[in-house]
Design a protein around this motif. Structure first.
Motif, PDB file in Angstrom:
ATOM      1  N   PHE A   1       6.096 -57.728  53.981  1.00  0.00           N
ATOM      2  CA  PHE A   1       7.010 -58.712  53.376  1.00  0.00           C
ATOM      3  C   PHE A   1       8.466 -58.466  53.781  1.00  0.00           C
ATOM      4  O   PHE A   1       9.378 -58.987  53.148  1.00  0.00           O
ATOM      5  CB  PHE A   1       6.896 -58.676  51.849  1.00  0.00           C
ATOM      6  N   ALA A   2       8.669 -57.651  54.833  1.00  0.00           N
ATOM      7  CA  ALA A   2      10.022 -57.183  55.158  1.00  0.00           C
ATOM      8  C   ALA A   2      11.052 -58.312  55.289  1.00  0.00           C
ATOM      9  O   ALA A   2      12.197 -58.150  54.909  1.00  0.00           O
ATOM     10  CB  ALA A   2       9.979 -56.344  56.433  1.00  0.00           C
ATOM     11  N   GLN A   3      10.627 -59.459  55.841  1.00  0.00           N
ATOM     12  CA  GLN A   3      11.608 -60.524  56.111  1.00  0.00           C
ATOM     13  C   GLN A   3      11.914 -61.370  54.882  1.00  0.00           C
ATOM     14  O   GLN A   3      12.644 -62.345  54.953  1.00  0.00           O
ATOM     15  CB  GLN A   3      11.109 -61.443  57.229  1.00  0.00           C
ATOM     16  N   ASN A   4      11.333 -61.014  53.734  1.00  0.00           N
ATOM     17  CA  ASN A   4      11.466 -61.895  52.579  1.00  0.00           C
ATOM     18  C   ASN A   4      12.282 -61.256  51.462  1.00  0.00           C
ATOM     19  O   ASN A   4      12.435 -60.055  51.423  1.00  0.00           O
ATOM     20  CB  ASN A   4      10.078 -62.251  52.039  1.00  0.00           C
ATOM     21  N   ASP A   5      12.814 -62.116  50.575  1.00  0.00           N
ATOM     22  CA  ASP A   5      13.397 -61.602  49.337  1.00  0.00           C
ATOM     23  C   ASP A   5      12.200 -61.194  48.482  1.00  0.00           C
ATOM     24  O   ASP A   5      11.486 -62.046  47.957  1.00  0.00           O
ATOM     25  CB  ASP A   5      14.208 -62.714  48.655  1.00  0.00           C
ATOM     26  N   PHE A   6      11.977 -59.890  48.394  1.00  0.00           N
ATOM     27  CA  PHE A   6      10.688 -59.391  47.943  1.00  0.00           C
ATOM     28  C   PHE A   6      10.860 -58.155  47.068  1.00  0.00           C
ATOM     29  O   PHE A   6      11.721 -57.319  47.321  1.00  0.00           O
ATOM     30  CB  PHE A   6       9.862 -59.019  49.197  1.00  0.00           C
ATOM     31  N   LEU A   7      10.063 -58.073  46.023  1.00  0.00           N
ATOM     32  CA  LEU A   7      10.038 -56.851  45.206  1.00  0.00           C
ATOM     33  C   LEU A   7       8.600 -56.514  44.856  1.00  0.00           C
ATOM     34  O   LEU A   7       7.864 -57.359  44.335  1.00  0.00           O
ATOM     35  CB  LEU A   7      10.849 -57.046  43.914  1.00  0.00           C
ATOM     36  N   LEU A   8       8.212 -55.271  45.161  1.00  0.00           N
ATOM     37  CA  LEU A   8       6.895 -54.791  44.753  1.00  0.00           C
ATOM     38  C   LEU A   8       7.057 -54.085  43.413  1.00  0.00           C
ATOM     39  O   LEU A   8       7.793 -53.104  43.314  1.00  0.00           O
ATOM     40  CB  LEU A   8       6.309 -53.845  45.804  1.00  0.00           C
ATOM     41  N   CYS A   9       6.414 -54.617  42.391  1.00  0.00           N
ATOM     42  CA  CYS A   9       6.412 -53.963  41.085  1.00  0.00           C
ATOM     43  C   CYS A   9       5.043 -53.332  40.887  1.00  0.00           C
ATOM     44  O   CYS A   9       4.058 -54.030  40.607  1.00  0.00           O
ATOM     45  CB  CYS A   9       6.715 -54.965  39.969  1.00  0.00           C
ATOM     46  N   TYR A  10       4.978 -52.022  41.064  1.00  0.00           N
ATOM     47  CA  TYR A  10       3.718 -51.284  40.935  1.00  0.00           C
ATOM     48  C   TYR A  10       3.158 -51.464  39.507  1.00  0.00           C
ATOM     49  O   TYR A  10       3.860 -51.198  38.532  1.00  0.00           O
ATOM     50  CB  TYR A  10       3.972 -49.802  41.252  1.00  0.00           C
ATOM     51  N   ALA A  11       1.936 -51.945  39.404  1.00  0.00           N
ATOM     52  CA  ALA A  11       1.285 -52.115  38.092  1.00  0.00           C
ATOM     53  C   ALA A  11       0.891 -50.733  37.585  1.00  0.00           C
ATOM     54  O   ALA A  11      -0.167 -50.212  37.927  1.00  0.00           O
ATOM     55  CB  ALA A  11       0.068 -53.023  38.211  1.00  0.00           C
ATOM     56  N   VAL A  12       1.748 -50.156  36.778  1.00  0.00           N
ATOM     57  CA  VAL A  12       1.602 -48.737  36.454  1.00  0.00           C
ATOM     58  C   VAL A  12       0.365 -48.450  35.618  1.00  0.00           C
ATOM     59  O   VAL A  12      -0.074 -47.307  35.537  1.00  0.00           O
ATOM     60  CB  VAL A  12       2.861 -48.137  35.767  1.00  0.00           C
ATOM     61  N   LYS A  13      -0.252 -49.475  35.023  1.00  0.00           N
ATOM     62  CA  LYS A  13      -1.427 -49.171  34.214  1.00  0.00           C
ATOM     63  C   LYS A  13      -2.561 -48.583  35.057  1.00  0.00           C
ATOM     64  O   LYS A  13      -3.437 -47.903  34.524  1.00  0.00           O
ATOM     65  CB  LYS A  13      -1.901 -50.405  33.434  1.00  0.00           C
ATOM     66  N   ALA A  14      -2.534 -48.794  36.371  1.00  0.00           N
ATOM     67  CA  ALA A  14      -3.581 -48.234  37.238  1.00  0.00           C
ATOM     68  C   ALA A  14      -3.526 -46.712  37.261  1.00  0.00           C
ATOM     69  O   ALA A  14      -4.554 -46.044  37.372  1.00  0.00           O
ATOM     70  CB  ALA A  14      -3.446 -48.791  38.655  1.00  0.00           C
ATOM     71  N   ASN A  15      -2.327 -46.171  37.180  1.00  0.00           N
ATOM     72  CA  ASN A  15      -2.141 -44.714  37.157  1.00  0.00           C
ATOM     73  C   ASN A  15      -0.722 -44.455  36.655  1.00  0.00           C
ATOM     74  O   ASN A  15       0.241 -44.682  37.373  1.00  0.00           O
ATOM     75  CB  ASN A  15      -2.338 -44.102  38.550  1.00  0.00           C
ATOM     76  N   THR A  16      -0.613 -44.015  35.420  1.00  0.00           N
ATOM     77  CA  THR A  16       0.712 -43.945  34.786  1.00  0.00           C
ATOM     78  C   THR A  16       1.369 -42.583  34.904  1.00  0.00           C
ATOM     79  O   THR A  16       2.401 -42.357  34.277  1.00  0.00           O
ATOM     80  CB  THR A  16       0.632 -44.280  33.285  1.00  0.00           C
ATOM     81  N   ASN A  17       0.777 -41.664  35.651  1.00  0.00           N
ATOM     82  CA  ASN A  17       1.444 -40.361  35.745  1.00  0.00           C
ATOM     83  C   ASN A  17       2.848 -40.543  36.340  1.00  0.00           C
ATOM     84  O   ASN A  17       3.020 -41.207  37.360  1.00  0.00           O
ATOM     85  CB  ASN A  17       0.625 -39.380  36.588  1.00  0.00           C
ATOM     86  N   GLN A  18       3.830 -39.931  35.687  1.00  0.00           N
ATOM     87  CA  GLN A  18       5.217 -40.126  36.136  1.00  0.00           C
ATOM     88  C   GLN A  18       5.442 -39.655  37.563  1.00  0.00           C
ATOM     89  O   GLN A  18       6.293 -40.202  38.276  1.00  0.00           O
ATOM     90  CB  GLN A  18       6.174 -39.378  35.216  1.00  0.00           C
ATOM     91  N   ALA A  19       4.694 -38.644  37.999  1.00  0.00           N
ATOM     92  CA  ALA A  19       4.856 -38.161  39.377  1.00  0.00           C
ATOM     93  C   ALA A  19       4.379 -39.220  40.366  1.00  0.00           C
ATOM     94  O   ALA A  19       4.953 -39.380  41.452  1.00  0.00           O
ATOM     95  CB  ALA A  19       4.086 -36.859  39.569  1.00  0.00           C
ATOM     96  N   VAL A  20       3.343 -39.954  39.996  1.00  0.00           N
ATOM     97  CA  VAL A  20       2.838 -41.039  40.855  1.00  0.00           C
ATOM     98  C   VAL A  20       3.843 -42.186  40.862  1.00  0.00           C
ATOM     99  O   VAL A  20       4.205 -42.726  41.922  1.00  0.00           O
ATOM    100  CB  VAL A  20       1.449 -41.516  40.370  1.00  0.00           C
TER     101      VAL A  20
END
Ligand SMILES: *Cc1c(COP(=O)(O)O)cnc(C)c1O
Length: 421
Positions: free
Chosen positions: A48-67
């Protein structure tokens, strides 16, 4: 592609032998690969490099703060579904303006907390939730930037328990009533309408359901704009599947997904938000377990592990398939085993009749693709301590959640006064 491989007959995570970590940490434990996490993030951000884009990681898949922090350091935001998840994301260094707040029913307290942080967007799922958000924002002197989660009534063609975009599912507002609901929102104090959101399900293995839903949403955005709404954010949700079987079905690649997104909704000029969870972390994790006993049943052989359904519930909950591989390779011919845990439930079965090289008590196995919806869904059922988590980074590793002691678990119980002498 992941960074769990074999060399000199043994399984490695990046530069470390799995058996070496097992010796130090004890089994069972989850083990994640930093390189794999980073790689999965980059696949999306490059696509998505050429786009106005934000990846919001769905943290419920793995909520460890280190991840979360590993991904946030690459630039990821967070998609959260509770105040607890939002707190974890903030503590892991995700900035509030990169947080979208999803979830079927946010409570008053949760709304107030999120408004205090100044997050990017609330994904509102019903009219009562909208009214409440307006009330709370107004009372706090804040404005809530919102999108509605639209239920596009599309069949995601995935497991029934993780399909969320059909009209019969509890999620979102019906797309047929969207214009009416946006009109209502535009009149409410404390509310700023800015986007449209959807999430049709998880572990999708085809692009077609996404495409059908995105078409519908694109049309809706044009209608909403014609109605006078400024729609600048398009949140497409998560849901892209991963290959659980090495030799099985290959889900679409993020690059093909991105091409489809640009083709179907690119012309709208919206900021594109995506919320992948499983795809980022699923194949970045394994569950390492030890064989306790091999038991000869009437007409089948059981491999009884020290990991159980309380550590990884996906097989019993979703009939999920996980590859199970011996950590030390052998030349012996595979034989069929039922691979089970020690919990007192027949559902505590990881695989039935699975062909695997013969193992004996004390041998290690790795359950692959266990990084998503694994540790986060673990419980202490049967008073089994929560399974610890380890993160590998090149030639080093760290325990990112220790195994609790029995005192930690049992000590939470409180005996009421009337039961004490
Ligand atoms: C669970 C969830 C996701 C992530 O789904 P994956 O299948 O793990 O990518 C994204 N958005 C919302 C709203 C969710 O509930």
């Amino acid at each position: 592609m992941d960074h769990f491989g074999f060399a000199q007959g043994e399984m490695y995570v990046e530069g470390l032998r799995v058996s070496e970590i097992a010796e130090a940490v004890g089994t069972p434990f989850y083990c994640y690969s930093t390189e794999t996490l980073v790689r999965h993030y980059k696949v999306f951000s490059d696509a998505f490099a050429q786009n106005d884009f934000l990846l919001c990681y769905a943290v419920k898949a793995n909520t460890n703060q280190a991840v979360i922090k590993t991904l946030a350091d690459q630039g990821a935001g967070a998609d959260v579904v509770s105040e607890g998840e939002m707190r974890r994301a903030l503590l892991a260094g995700v900035s509030p303006e990169k947080i979208v707040y999803s979830g079927v029913a946010k409570t008053e307290g949760e709304m107030a907390f999120a408004l205090g942080q100044g997050i990017l967007q609330f994904n509102v799922e019903s009219e009562p939730e909208l009214e409440q958000l307006s009330r709370i924002a107004t009372s706090l002197g804040k404005v809530a930037a919102i999108a509605f989660r639209i239920n596009p009534d599309v069949d995601a063609r995935t497991h029934a328990k993780i399909s969320t975009g059909k009209a019969e599912n509890k999620f979102g507002v019906p797309w047929t009533r969207a214009r009416e609901i946006y009109a209502r929102a535009a009149k409410l104090p404390g509310i700023k309408v800015q986007g449209v959101d959807l999430h049709i399900g998880s572990q999708l293995t085809e692009l077609a359901p996404f495409e059908e839903a995105f078409h519908r949403i694109g049309q809706l955005i044009e209608d909403l704009r014609a109605d006078g709404h400024e729609i600048s954010v398009l949140d497409l949700g998560g849901g892209l599947g991963i290959p659980y079987e090495q030799a099985g079905e290959q889900p679409p690649l993020p690059l093909d997904y991105a091409e489809m997104v640009k083709r179907v909704v690119g012309h709208l000029g919206c900021k594109i938000v995506i919320e992948p969870g499983r795809l980022l972390v699923g194949n970045a994790g394994i569950l390492v377990s030890k064989v306790i006993y091999v038991k000869e049943g009437e007409n089948r052989k059981f491999l009884i592990l020290d990991a159980a359904m309380n550590d990884l519930i996906r097989p019993s909950m979703y009939d999920a398939y996980h590859e199970i591989v011996p950590v030390v390779e052998s030349d012996a011919a595979p034989e069929p085993y039922d691979i089970v845990g020690p919990v007192c439930e027949t559902g505590d079965t990881f695989a039935r009749g699975r062909d695997i090289a013969p193992l004996k008590g004390g041998d290690l196995v790795a359950m692959r693709s266990a990084g998503a919806y694994g540790a986060v869904m673990a419980s202490t059922y049967n008073t089994r301590p929560l399974v610890p988590e380890v993160l590998v980074n090149g030639a080093e590793y760290a325990i990112i959640r220790p195994r609790p002691s029995y005192d930690d678990i049992i000590g939470l119980d409180q005996i009421p006064a009337w039961l004490k002498e």
